[in-house]
Every structure is written in structure tokens, then in C-alpha cells.
Write a protein that holds these residues in place. Structure first.
Motif, PDB file in Angstrom:
ATOM      1  N   TYR A 103      43.885   0.711  87.288  1.00  0.00           N
ATOM      2  CA  TYR A 103      43.065   1.911  87.418  1.00  0.00           C
ATOM      3  C   TYR A 103      42.499   2.027  88.823  1.00  0.00           C
ATOM      4  O   TYR A 103      42.404   1.052  89.569  1.00  0.00           O
ATOM      5  CB  TYR A 103      41.909   1.894  86.408  1.00  0.00           C
ATOM      6  CG  TYR A 103      40.988   0.699  86.543  1.00  0.00           C
ATOM      7  CD1 TYR A 103      39.910   0.712  87.430  1.00  0.00           C
ATOM      8  CD2 TYR A 103      41.209  -0.467  85.812  1.00  0.00           C
ATOM      9  CE1 TYR A 103      39.072  -0.387  87.565  1.00  0.00           C
ATOM     10  CE2 TYR A 103      40.369  -1.575  85.933  1.00  0.00           C
ATOM     11  CZ  TYR A 103      39.304  -1.524  86.817  1.00  0.00           C
ATOM     12  OH  TYR A 103      38.479  -2.621  86.946  1.00  0.00           O
ATOM     13  N   GLN A 104      42.119   3.252  89.159  1.00  0.00           N
ATOM     14  CA  GLN A 104      41.387   3.528  90.391  1.00  0.00           C
ATOM     15  C   GLN A 104      40.329   4.576  90.093  1.00  0.00           C
ATOM     16  O   GLN A 104      40.622   5.630  89.518  1.00  0.00           O
ATOM     17  CB  GLN A 104      42.317   4.033  91.505  1.00  0.00           C
ATOM     18  CG  GLN A 104      41.561   4.434  92.777  1.00  0.00           C
ATOM     19  CD  GLN A 104      42.470   4.842  93.906  1.00  0.00           C
ATOM     20  OE1 GLN A 104      43.179   4.000  94.466  1.00  0.00           O
ATOM     21  NE2 GLN A 104      42.482   6.119  94.246  1.00  0.00           N
ATOM     22  N   ILE A 105      39.083   4.283  90.476  1.00  0.00           N
ATOM     23  CA  ILE A 105      37.970   5.201  90.277  1.00  0.00           C
ATOM     24  C   ILE A 105      37.354   5.492  91.629  1.00  0.00           C
ATOM     25  O   ILE A 105      36.840   4.584  92.292  1.00  0.00           O
ATOM     26  CB  ILE A 105      36.908   4.611  89.324  1.00  0.00           C
ATOM     27  CG1 ILE A 105      37.546   4.172  88.008  1.00  0.00           C
ATOM     28  CG2 ILE A 105      35.801   5.626  89.062  1.00  0.00           C
ATOM     29  CD1 ILE A 105      36.612   3.362  87.125  1.00  0.00           C
ATOM     30  N   SER A 106      37.415   6.736  92.050  1.00  0.00           N
ATOM     31  CA  SER A 106      36.811   7.143  93.327  1.00  0.00           C
ATOM     32  C   SER A 106      35.568   7.979  93.026  1.00  0.00           C
ATOM     33  O   SER A 106      35.619   8.923  92.225  1.00  0.00           O
ATOM     34  CB  SER A 106      37.800   7.972  94.148  1.00  0.00           C
ATOM     35  OG  SER A 106      38.964   7.218  94.442  1.00  0.00           O
ATOM     36  N   ILE A 107      34.447   7.611  93.639  1.00  0.00           N
ATOM     37  CA  ILE A 107      33.190   8.332  93.438  1.00  0.00           C
ATOM     38  C   ILE A 107      32.695   8.833  94.786  1.00  0.00           C
ATOM     39  O   ILE A 107      32.544   8.061  95.733  1.00  0.00           O
ATOM     40  CB  ILE A 107      32.116   7.449  92.783  1.00  0.00           C
ATOM     41  CG1 ILE A 107      32.619   6.918  91.442  1.00  0.00           C
ATOM     42  CG2 ILE A 107      30.815   8.231  92.591  1.00  0.00           C
ATOM     43  CD1 ILE A 107      31.618   6.026  90.725  1.00  0.00           C
ATOM     44  N   ARG A 108      32.456  10.128  94.865  1.00  0.00           N
ATOM     45  CA  ARG A 108      31.931  10.754  96.070  1.00  0.00           C
ATOM     46  C   ARG A 108      30.434  11.017  95.900  1.00  0.00           C
ATOM     47  O   ARG A 108      29.976  11.398  94.825  1.00  0.00           O
ATOM     48  CB  ARG A 108      32.676  12.066  96.351  1.00  0.00           C
ATOM     49  CG  ARG A 108      34.163  11.852  96.583  1.00  0.00           C
ATOM     50  CD  ARG A 108      34.945  13.144  96.639  1.00  0.00           C
ATOM     51  NE  ARG A 108      34.943  13.895  95.382  1.00  0.00           N
ATOM     52  CZ  ARG A 108      35.665  13.563  94.325  1.00  0.00           C
ATOM     53  NH1 ARG A 108      36.452  12.472  94.352  1.00  0.00           N
ATOM     54  NH2 ARG A 108      35.626  14.300  93.235  1.00  0.00           N
ATOM     55  N   VAL A 121      26.857   6.946  99.696  1.00  0.00           N
ATOM     56  CA  VAL A 121      28.199   6.404  99.936  1.00  0.00           C
ATOM     57  C   VAL A 121      29.250   7.076  99.073  1.00  0.00           C
ATOM     58  O   VAL A 121      28.965   7.694  98.051  1.00  0.00           O
ATOM     59  CB  VAL A 121      28.246   4.889  99.642  1.00  0.00           C
ATOM     60  CG1 VAL A 121      27.412   4.111 100.626  1.00  0.00           C
ATOM     61  CG2 VAL A 121      27.816   4.593  98.220  1.00  0.00           C
ATOM     62  N   ASN A 122      30.487   6.923  99.520  1.00  0.00           N
ATOM     63  CA  ASN A 122      31.664   7.126  98.679  1.00  0.00           C
ATOM     64  C   ASN A 122      32.263   5.753  98.402  1.00  0.00           C
ATOM     65  O   ASN A 122      32.377   4.929  99.315  1.00  0.00           O
ATOM     66  CB  ASN A 122      32.712   7.996  99.380  1.00  0.00           C
ATOM     67  CG  ASN A 122      32.232   9.412  99.636  1.00  0.00           C
ATOM     68  OD1 ASN A 122      31.143   9.789  99.206  1.00  0.00           O
ATOM     69  ND2 ASN A 122      33.033  10.191 100.346  1.00  0.00           N
ATOM     70  N   THR A 123      32.618   5.498  97.148  1.00  0.00           N
ATOM     71  CA  THR A 123      33.195   4.199  96.802  1.00  0.00           C
ATOM     72  C   THR A 123      34.515   4.373  96.084  1.00  0.00           C
ATOM     73  O   THR A 123      34.800   5.427  95.495  1.00  0.00           O
ATOM     74  CB  THR A 123      32.247   3.371  95.915  1.00  0.00           C
ATOM     75  OG1 THR A 123      32.071   4.030  94.651  1.00  0.00           O
ATOM     76  CG2 THR A 123      30.901   3.166  96.579  1.00  0.00           C
ATOM     77  N   ARG A 124      35.315   3.318  96.124  1.00  0.00           N
ATOM     78  CA  ARG A 124      36.592   3.292  95.408  1.00  0.00           C
ATOM     79  C   ARG A 124      36.698   1.959  94.677  1.00  0.00           C
ATOM     80  O   ARG A 124      36.531   0.896  95.258  1.00  0.00           O
ATOM     81  CB  ARG A 124      37.760   3.448  96.378  1.00  0.00           C
ATOM     82  CG  ARG A 124      39.134   3.485  95.694  1.00  0.00           C
ATOM     83  CD  ARG A 124      40.242   3.526  96.717  1.00  0.00           C
ATOM     84  NE  ARG A 124      40.251   2.306  97.527  1.00  0.00           N
ATOM     85  CZ  ARG A 124      40.583   2.263  98.817  1.00  0.00           C
ATOM     86  NH1 ARG A 124      40.900   3.365  99.455  1.00  0.00           N
ATOM     87  NH2 ARG A 124      40.572   1.112  99.478  1.00  0.00           N
ATOM     88  N   SER A 125      36.953   2.040  93.383  1.00  0.00           N
ATOM     89  CA  SER A 125      37.132   0.841  92.563  1.00  0.00           C
ATOM     90  C   SER A 125      38.587   0.777  92.124  1.00  0.00           C
ATOM     91  O   SER A 125      39.105   1.734  91.530  1.00  0.00           O
ATOM     92  CB  SER A 125      36.221   0.881  91.332  1.00  0.00           C
ATOM     93  OG  SER A 125      34.869   1.030  91.704  1.00  0.00           O
ATOM     94  N   ARG A 126      39.225  -0.334  92.400  1.00  0.00           N
ATOM     95  CA  ARG A 126      40.597  -0.560  91.958  1.00  0.00           C
ATOM     96  C   ARG A 126      40.633  -1.822  91.117  1.00  0.00           C
ATOM     97  O   ARG A 126      40.021  -2.829  91.483  1.00  0.00           O
ATOM     98  CB  ARG A 126      41.546  -0.695  93.154  1.00  0.00           C
ATOM     99  CG  ARG A 126      41.834   0.609  93.866  1.00  0.00           C
ATOM    100  CD  ARG A 126      42.722   0.396  95.076  1.00  0.00           C
ATOM    101  NE  ARG A 126      43.125   1.663  95.685  1.00  0.00           N
ATOM    102  CZ  ARG A 126      43.735   1.778  96.847  1.00  0.00           C
ATOM    103  NH1 ARG A 126      44.023   0.682  97.557  1.00  0.00           N
ATOM    104  NH2 ARG A 126      44.066   2.968  97.324  1.00  0.00           N
ATOM    105  N   ILE A 171      33.985   3.181 101.041  1.00  0.00           N
ATOM    106  CA  ILE A 171      34.951   3.790 101.957  1.00  0.00           C
ATOM    107  C   ILE A 171      34.303   4.791 102.914  1.00  0.00           C
ATOM    108  O   ILE A 171      34.924   5.228 103.871  1.00  0.00           O
ATOM    109  CB  ILE A 171      36.107   4.470 101.184  1.00  0.00           C
ATOM    110  CG1 ILE A 171      35.584   5.511 100.205  1.00  0.00           C
ATOM    111  CG2 ILE A 171      36.927   3.428 100.448  1.00  0.00           C
ATOM    112  CD1 ILE A 171      36.682   6.254  99.471  1.00  0.00           C
ATOM    113  N   LYS A 172      33.053   5.157 102.637  1.00  0.00           N
ATOM    114  CA  LYS A 172      32.332   6.041 103.560  1.00  0.00           C
ATOM    115  C   LYS A 172      30.846   5.851 103.343  1.00  0.00           C
ATOM    116  O   LYS A 172      30.382   5.794 102.209  1.00  0.00           O
ATOM    117  CB  LYS A 172      32.707   7.514 103.324  1.00  0.00           C
ATOM    118  CG  LYS A 172      31.950   8.482 104.228  1.00  0.00           C
ATOM    119  CD  LYS A 172      32.255   9.923 103.880  1.00  0.00           C
ATOM    120  CE  LYS A 172      31.422  10.877 104.751  1.00  0.00           C
ATOM    121  NZ  LYS A 172      31.642  12.305 104.371  1.00  0.00           N
ATOM    122  N   ILE A 173      30.108   5.734 104.444  1.00  0.00           N
ATOM    123  CA  ILE A 173      28.648   5.687 104.387  1.00  0.00           C
ATOM    124  C   ILE A 173      28.130   6.967 105.031  1.00  0.00           C
ATOM    125  O   ILE A 173      28.409   7.240 106.201  1.00  0.00           O
ATOM    126  CB  ILE A 173      28.093   4.452 105.126  1.00  0.00           C
ATOM    127  CG1 ILE A 173      28.629   3.164 104.490  1.00  0.00           C
ATOM    128  CG2 ILE A 173      26.573   4.462 105.108  1.00  0.00           C
ATOM    129  CD1 ILE A 173      28.186   1.903 105.199  1.00  0.00           C
TER     130      ILE A 173
END
Length: 825
Positions: free
Chosen positions: A588-593, A641-646, A678-680
């Protein structure tokens, strides 16, 4: 440790021969109003095959092995075998993708939480019998991987009331609500109409403290024909533990010379007891009722009630703070008096034409009264000559009222199975309030260790939410399942949200299937995240938690919170190579903006870098800080932040029968999860060169939970004996810590193997005695970085009492040993 590793090697070797997690033999209840068959005694834990599920699907009669989304099922026996009668720990010990908070700082020590797939506790939706559960009023404020958590407190649901738990490990915002980003935990209550059970549990930590006593009982009644009433009650006590080191202030020669009474303090030199479990007494109850009035009409109702009284040690105050009252110094205690209740009532049936309908209303509320005992307000004493020693610091109130109408039916449209069409409406009202502390608790800097909530902190807030969903699922061709869901929500304070989910599964044969999901989500900030405000103090520092919607927050460039947006993609393989053996593998991949997170320490004074705007914000917020502290600053929630969970999850199930030697259910479940910032988002100009997230806050997002977890187990049953062995393998976890924002040190918890063992013997058909251990070999995490401890001790920093990292995934208390007496009637 050597014994644990060697034992794990044996289990792994057996598993490599194809032995894996056991499947359950009993069927689960699929609706609140229908009595469920009683689970088979000693049934295995994570379920592989045969159980009908109601989570993640609107189709009736779907079995877990046929689900297009990854769902794990935990039966009541597996929950009971974890030792401590604690639902959060019971879930975490069985599900590698769910990490439980083992220790909390400050008021978070009173309400521990859990997070799924490395995301915030607020990103997992909790249901009871398919209905939304309200969140706790006790927001987790101080830094750490669980910061900001205000999700449902699972420990207000008695374990003895639970038939099974279904955990959907997939984004489900379109199906259940826009906060179900990481997944859904659906707790299905017992619906027995006869018989019952009772347990007595007792235990303690090997190295002292944590004395626990628990009694629980469940009984099923049949109030009239075609009806059931399942009643459960539980009472629990858990004692203090202390795993802290020596506070360097109390052994400093100069300090001892200046305050000679110090050495006469009871318990010297172990005077600072802040690093350990809180003490609490909790009484909870649950009821589940259902009645059928003919074939097409059913009534159901269920509810829980709980009362909790707790207290936790705070940092020791030196004798010179108030020698007139405390000549030997004093150790304040935070006190916590909480009442939590929820009730659901509904009616459902079937209309002409095959339409099924379900109309329900759920109300839940949590009220927490906060206090400070064995303390003082030093400024009040200085100004008036007297001070109370006990204070009412304030109250938290949180409530949720949810109303649902659900409709569904099947249509024959020429597909291989009928198309299931479902739609529904939901209305939800949330409230959150902070009640100010009594006048002495908030006079100037307030009561020592925990100042009362000020008049500017206090306030009452509410939100309304209306939602509409539609869901279609079916099989266009034999073996090909398609499930499409869409949801529209309108928030009174954030406007509209549209989310969707597409799930598909293709069965190449009865032995092999592929499944995949694409979905998006939208999470509005909790009211607590938006409006919580308080002052957090220690002997050296005073930090104000600014509400993002406050005037003070605007002075540092933050004007409220906006919702999170997420995208969830997953793909999996399902294998059933032979009867009774099931294997699933899901990536899975979960991207949160614009993820809502707590900031790091933002200094106004005493830091390596300071911002004048911080001091101005504190004054604008109406706070008066203790003049004796050496550091001041703020913390604040923001969309930083933006984060990505894999990640990757694997579960395998198999039961082996060895004839006269008994039956063994082997278990294996694993999770690998990597969270990446992935982004601050750029810090407001008023705070620069400081940032919203320092290295500590980033590490709490990325590395504070272990990336890898593996649970191996064997449940052996022969005659009257049952032996349950479980190996919990935790990967590395770490955090970065700084005393002033200049130099950061890494606290590391190295990969660890924790062994749990329980041996049970059944007397006749009714009585069972069990002896067991969580963390059989009494393992502890690595201690705090010695360079950090050396710096803290040199600075006479009370933080040096923390010698074990609070982020430890298996806690800081060592082995817990217990006994249990159970009876069924």
C-alpha cells in the motif's frame, strides 16, 4: 535475550515449512440484532477463513477470505489470551500494523491510544456494531508519535463484551466517513441469549509496580421470544510503576549543601517518579440488545458506560520552592476523573421489492475533570500568605451525535452474481469544550506542575456534518469482483468534500486471487486540534500550547487549520493453496497532503534561536509563565507537512492436527511500514529561522514507530491443556531529542524480540486456570543516548530522570506476569 532469539528461530523454522497463522472455526455475528453462535473455546486469533464479515463491504454474507479489501478478524479468545485486560494492547499484540502507545507524558498517560499503518490515531475510524464511536476529550498534546490523538478510547469497551473485532486495513473514507484514511476497527459485541462467562485476572511487573487486578463477567439473557440481551461488567485496578533514573538536581553537592533537608526526604534519592505508569481504577459496563418482530422488522440497541479515576506523578519540586509548607520538597500528582458513555438505538427491516433499511441514532460523550494534588500556587502564597494544596485544573468535554439511514438491495442485471446497490444518509454533530480551572489553579503562573486552564483557554465549540454515500458491488464476470463507493460530505466549518473508492478483485482459481484499491480521503481537524489551549510546565521550562484559531496563533502567522487530503493505493495477492491454509500479501501507499501535526519546540527564550513573536503570542493569549523557568516557548498544531506511507502486510493461516499429540494453530503476521516527510510547508516569517517542525517532530513522524514488525505464534491444544506462545519481533525505532534546539541526539530502540507465553488448564467443562507472561524474559529497551543524559545531568535538568525512551514499542516496564481464573456457565 539469547533465549528469546533462539525460541524465535525455532518458530521461524517451523513457519518456513509452511506453518502459519491459525484459522478460526466459529462463525461471527453479522448484525447487531442477530444472535451469534458462541465461539469455540480456545479458538485461534487472527482469522483466516470461514468468518462472515460486515466491515469493508455492503454485500451480505461475505466471508473474510473472499474480501476484496484486506480485513483481519480477531476472536474473543485471542483478545483474552494477551494477558492484560486491555483492548488496545490486545489488538496491538495481534496486529503488526497497529502500534499501541505504551507510555504517555502528562495527561496522555491517562488515555493511551493506538495508530494504524504509522498514521495519527485520528486517521483510524472506530465502529461498534458498525456504528461510529465518539472520540476522547483528552487530547494527546505533548510531543511524540501519538501527538494530537483524540480518537475513540478503546479501553472503555469491556473485552468480555466483545464477540470479535474486524480490522479493515485500507482507506475507507468513501464507505464510512472522511476520517477513515488508515482503516477501520469494527468491534462486534456479543449477542448471546443464554449462558455467560467470568474472569478474574491479577498480575504485576517483575521489577516492581504495575499491580493489576481485574474482574469481568458477561451474561446472556432472553427477555422474551426472538430477543437477546447481553450484559457485561468489568472493574479494574492498575498501580503505579517507576522506571526513572536519579534526578541530578537531588544529588548535586552544591544543591545538597544549600538545602540540607533534601537528604531527609522520604525515598531519597529516588524522589522524581514521573517516568512510569499512572495509577487508575476503572469500572465499565456494556449492554447489547436485539429483538425480531417478524421476518421483516428488528429492533436493536447497545451502549457502554465507564468511570475512571487516575493519578500520575509529576516532576519533583525542590525544598526551596515552598519550604514553609513542603520542607522536604514535593511531588505533585495530576488527577483525572473521567466519565464516558455511548448509546445506540436502531430499527431495521425489509420493504417490498427486497429493499433492506436501517435507521439508527448514536450519542456518545466523554467528560474529564482534571486536578492537581499535593501541589501549591507559589505566587498565590507569596501574595496572600496561603495556597490550596489541591486544585481543580479544569475540564474537557467532547460529544458526538450521529444519525444514519442506510438502504440496500440486490439487482439482477445479468452479472454472475446480483449487483448490490447501497446508499445512505448521515448527520453528525460534534462538540468540544474546555472548562476553566478554579481561581487558585490559574492565579498568575498557576498550580505547580499543571496550571489550571485560564479563561482564555476555556470555550465551547461545535460542528455539524451532513453526508450522503452510494455503493455498488458485484461480479460482472465469474471471479471478478468490482466495488465502487462515493461519498459527499458538507461540514459547517470547512465546506464540501467529495471522496471515492474503487476496489477490484479477480479470482484466477479457488487458490489464487489478486485485489487492488484506489481511494481518496479528506479529514477535517478534530475540534480539539483546532481549539485546545493550555500551559505545559516543568521545573525548567514553560510552553504554551496555542490554539490554531486563537489571536496568539495569528501573531505567529497561523490562522486556523485546514483539512487533510489523502490518496490511498493498494494491491494484494490472496492464496488458498489447500483447505485451511490462507495467505495474503498486500502492498500500500498512503499520501497525505497538509497533514495536521504538532510542532516542535518553538522558543521565545532560552533556546538556541528565539523569536520575539513567540513571547508576544504568549502575552496575547493571556498566559503568565513561571518566572523561575529558563526556557519559554509555544507548541501549535498546523498543516505543516505532506507525508507518504509505503508498506507491506502479510498474513498466513494454517491449523495442524497431530492426532494424539493435539492440534497446533501456527501463526505469522508481518508489517513493513515506512513513513516519509516529502514536503515541509514553509514556516511563517514571524518564526524564522525557527521552523514549525524541528528534527524531533520529524523523527516522531518518520522513525518513532518500528518500520518492521513480525508476530509468530503457536497455539497448542491437547486434552485439557492449552499453550499459547507468541514471538513479537520489533524493528528499530528512534527519535531525535534536543535540550535547546541546537544539538540533537538520537535515542534508539534496537530491534527486539519479545516473548509472550500462556499455559491454561481446563477443569471439567466450566473452569480454566491460566498462568502467563507478557515479555517473558523481562526485556527492556535501550537506554536514552548517554551523551544526552550526560548533558542533562551536567545542566541539572530534571529530564535526566527519563532513562528509557518513551517511544519504546513494547514499553519501559519489563516483564508482566499474570494469572487468570475463568468460568463459563
Amino acid at each position: 535475550m539469547y533465549k528469546a532469539i533462539r525460541l524465535t528461530g525455532v518458530a521461524a523454522g517451523l513457519l518456513s515449512c509452511g506453518l502459519a497463522l491459525a484459522h478460526a472455526d466459529e462463525k461471527a455475528a453479522d448484525a447487531p440484532a442477530a444472535p451469534a453462535p458462541a465461539p469455540e473455546p480456545g479458538a485461534p486469533g487472527v482469522t483466516g477463513t470461514g468468518v462472515v464479515i460486515v466491515t469493508g463491504t455492503r454485500a451480505a454474507g461475505l466471508k473474510v477470505e473472499n474480501s476484496a479489501s484486506p480485513v483481519q478478524v480477531l476472536d474473543s479468545a485471542s483478545l483474552a489470551r494477551t494477558g492484560q485486560p486491555d483492548l488496545i494492547q490486545a489488538l496491538a499484540q495481534n496486529l503488526p500494523s497497529l502500534n499501541a502507545q505504551a507510555f504517555g507524558s502528562d495527561m496522555a498517560n491517562m488515555t493511551l491510544s493506538a495508530r494504524l499503518r504509522g498514521l495519527s490515531p485520528n486517521n483510524t475510524l472506530v465502529l461498534v456494531n458498525g456504528k461510529r464511536r465518539h472520540g476522547t476529550a483528552n487530547l494527546a498534546v505533548l510531543g511524540g508519535p501519538y501527538q494530537g490523538g483524540a480518537a475513540a478510547d478503546l479501553n472503555y469497551i469491556p473485552v468480555a463484551a466483545i464477540d470479535h473485532v474486524e480490522v479493515l486495513q485500507d482507506g475507507a473514507a468513501a464507505q464510512y466517513g472522511t476520517d477513515a484514511i488508515a482503516g477501520v476497527v469494527n468491534i462486534i459485541l456479543k449477542s448471546n441469549e443464554r449462558g455467560g462467562s467470568a474472569n478474574l485476572n491479577g498480575g504485576a511487573y517483575m521489577d516492581g509496580g504495575g499491580h493489576t487486578g481485574d474482574g469481568m463477567a458477561n451474561i446472556g439473557l432472553r427477555p422474551f421470544d426472538d430477543a437477546f440481551l447481553s450484559l457485561t461488567a468489568e472493574s479494574k485496578y492498575h498501580g503505579f510503576s517507576d522506571r526513572g533514573g536519579i534526578d541530578p538536581r537531588v544529588v548535586d553537592p552544591a544543591t545538597m549543601a544549600a538545602m540540607p533537608s533534601l537528604v531527609n526526604a522520604p525515598g531519597y534519592p529516588r524522589l522524581n517518579k514521573i517516568s512510569g505508569d499512572a495509577q487508575y481504577r476503572q469500572h465499565i459496563a456494556a449492554a447489547n440488545f436485539g429483538a425480531d418482530f417478524g421476518q421483516d422488522l428488528s429492533l436493536y440497541a447497545f451502549g457502554t458506560y465507564g468511570k475512571k479515576e487516575a493519578r500520575a506523578w509529576e516532576n519533583y519540586r525542590m525544598p526551596n520552592r515552598l519550604p514553609q509548607i513542603y520542607p522536604f520538597g514535593f511531588s505533585p500528582q495530576e488527577t483525572f476523573d473521567e466519565e464516558d458513555y455511548a448509546f445506540t438505538a436502531g430499527i431495521k427491516g425489509q420493504l417490498a421489492g427486497g429493499w433492506r433499511w436501517d435507521l439508527s441514532s448514536t450519542y456518545g460523550k466523554d467528560v474529564a475533570k482534571l486536578g492537581v494534588a499535593n501541589s501549591a500556587n507559589i505566587s498565590l502564597y507569596t501574595d496572600t500568605g496561603s495556597t490550596p494544596l489541591n486544585f481543580a485544573a479544569g475540564e474537557f468535554h467532547a460529544s458526538q451525535w450521529t444519525n444514519n439511514l442506510d438502504l440496500s438491495r440486490e439487482f439482477e442485471i445479468g452479472w454472475s452474481v446480483p449487483l448490490t446497490f447501497a446508499l445512505g444518509l448521515e448527520h453528525r454533530r460534534d462538540t468540544y469544550a474546555i472548562v476553566a480551572g478554579d481561581a487558585p489553579s490559574r492565579y498568575k503562573e498557576g498550580s505547580q506542575s499543571y496550571p489550571g486552564f485560564s479563561l482564555t483557554d476555556a470555550g465551547s465549540h461545535s460542528r455539524n456534518n451532513k453526508a450522503f454515500y452510494v455503493n455498488l458491488s458485484g461480479q460482472p464476470l465469474p471471479g471478478w469482483t468490482v466495488d465502487v463507493a462515493g461519498r459527499y460530505e458538507r461540514f459547517s466549518d470547512f465546506g464540501n468534500a467529495k471522496v471515492g473508492k474503487l476496489t477490484s478483485r479477480y479470482d484466477f482459481s479457488p487458490a489464487v486471487a489478486l485485489r487492488a484499491t484506489y481511494s481518496n480521503g479528506f479529514r477535517a481537524p478534530t475540534l480539539a486540534e483546532s481549539y485546545y489551549s493550555a500551559t505545559n510546565v516543568s521545573p525548567r521550562s514553560a510552553f504554551v500550547q496555542l490554539a490554531p484559531n486563537s489571536p496568539g496563533a495569528r501573531l505567529v502567522g497561523i490562522d486556523g487549520l485546514k483539512p487533510e487530503a489523502s490518496t490511498n493505493v493498494s494491491a494484494g495477492l490472496v492464496l488458498n493453496p489447500r483447505p485451511g491454509l490462507a495467505i495474503t500479501l498486500d502492498a500500500y501507499q498512503i499520501s497525505i497532503r497538509d497533514r495536521i501535526v504538532g510542532s516542535g519546540a518553538i522558543y521565545g527564550s532560552g533556546g538556541a534561536v528565539n523569536a520575539p513573536a513567540v513571547t508576544a503570542a504568549i502575552l496575547a493569549n493571556g498566559n503568565v509563565l513561571d518566572p523561575t523557568v529558563v526556557q519559554t516557548g509555544i507548541n501549535i498544531f498546523s498543516n505543516a507537512v505532506n507525508t507518504r506511507s509505503r508498506g507491506l502486510e502479510a498474513v498466513a493461516t494454517l491449523s495442524s492436527n497431530y492426532g494424539g499429540y493435539g492440534r497446533v494453530d501456527w501463526s505469522a503476521a508481518a508489517n513493513y511500514n515506512r513513513v516519509k516527510v516529502i514536503k515541509i510547508n514553509q514556516a511563517p516569517a514571524q518564526l524564522r529561522p525557527q521552523t514549525l517542525l524541528d528534527a524531533t517532530a520529524i523523527s516522531h513522524l518518520e522513525t518513532a514507530s518500528p518500520r518492521a514488525r513480525l508476530n509468530l505464534g503457536a497455539l497448542w491444544k491437547t486434552g485439557a491443556w492449552t499453550v499459547n506462545l507468541r514471538e513479537n519481533v520489533f524493528g528499530k525505532s528512534s527519535e531525535l531529542i534536543s535540550s535547546d534546539g541546537a544539538v540533537y541526539y538520537e535515542n534508539e530502540v534496537k530491534p527486539s524480540v519479545i516473548t509472550d507465553l500462556e499455559v491454561s488448564y481446563q477443569f471439567g467443562k466450566a473452569w480454566t486456570v491460566s498462568l502467563g507472561a507478557n515479555n517473558l524474559f523481562n526485556e527492556y529497551p535501550d537506554q536514552v543516548n548517554p551523551r544526552l543524559l550526560a548533558e542533562q545531568r551536567a545542566n541539572l535538568d530534571n529530564a535526566a530522570v527519563t532513562i528509557y525512551p518513551p517511544i519504546s514499542p513494547f514499553g519501559i516496564n519489563g516483564g508482566y506476569y499474570y494469572a487468570r481464573l475463568a468460568v463459563k456457565f
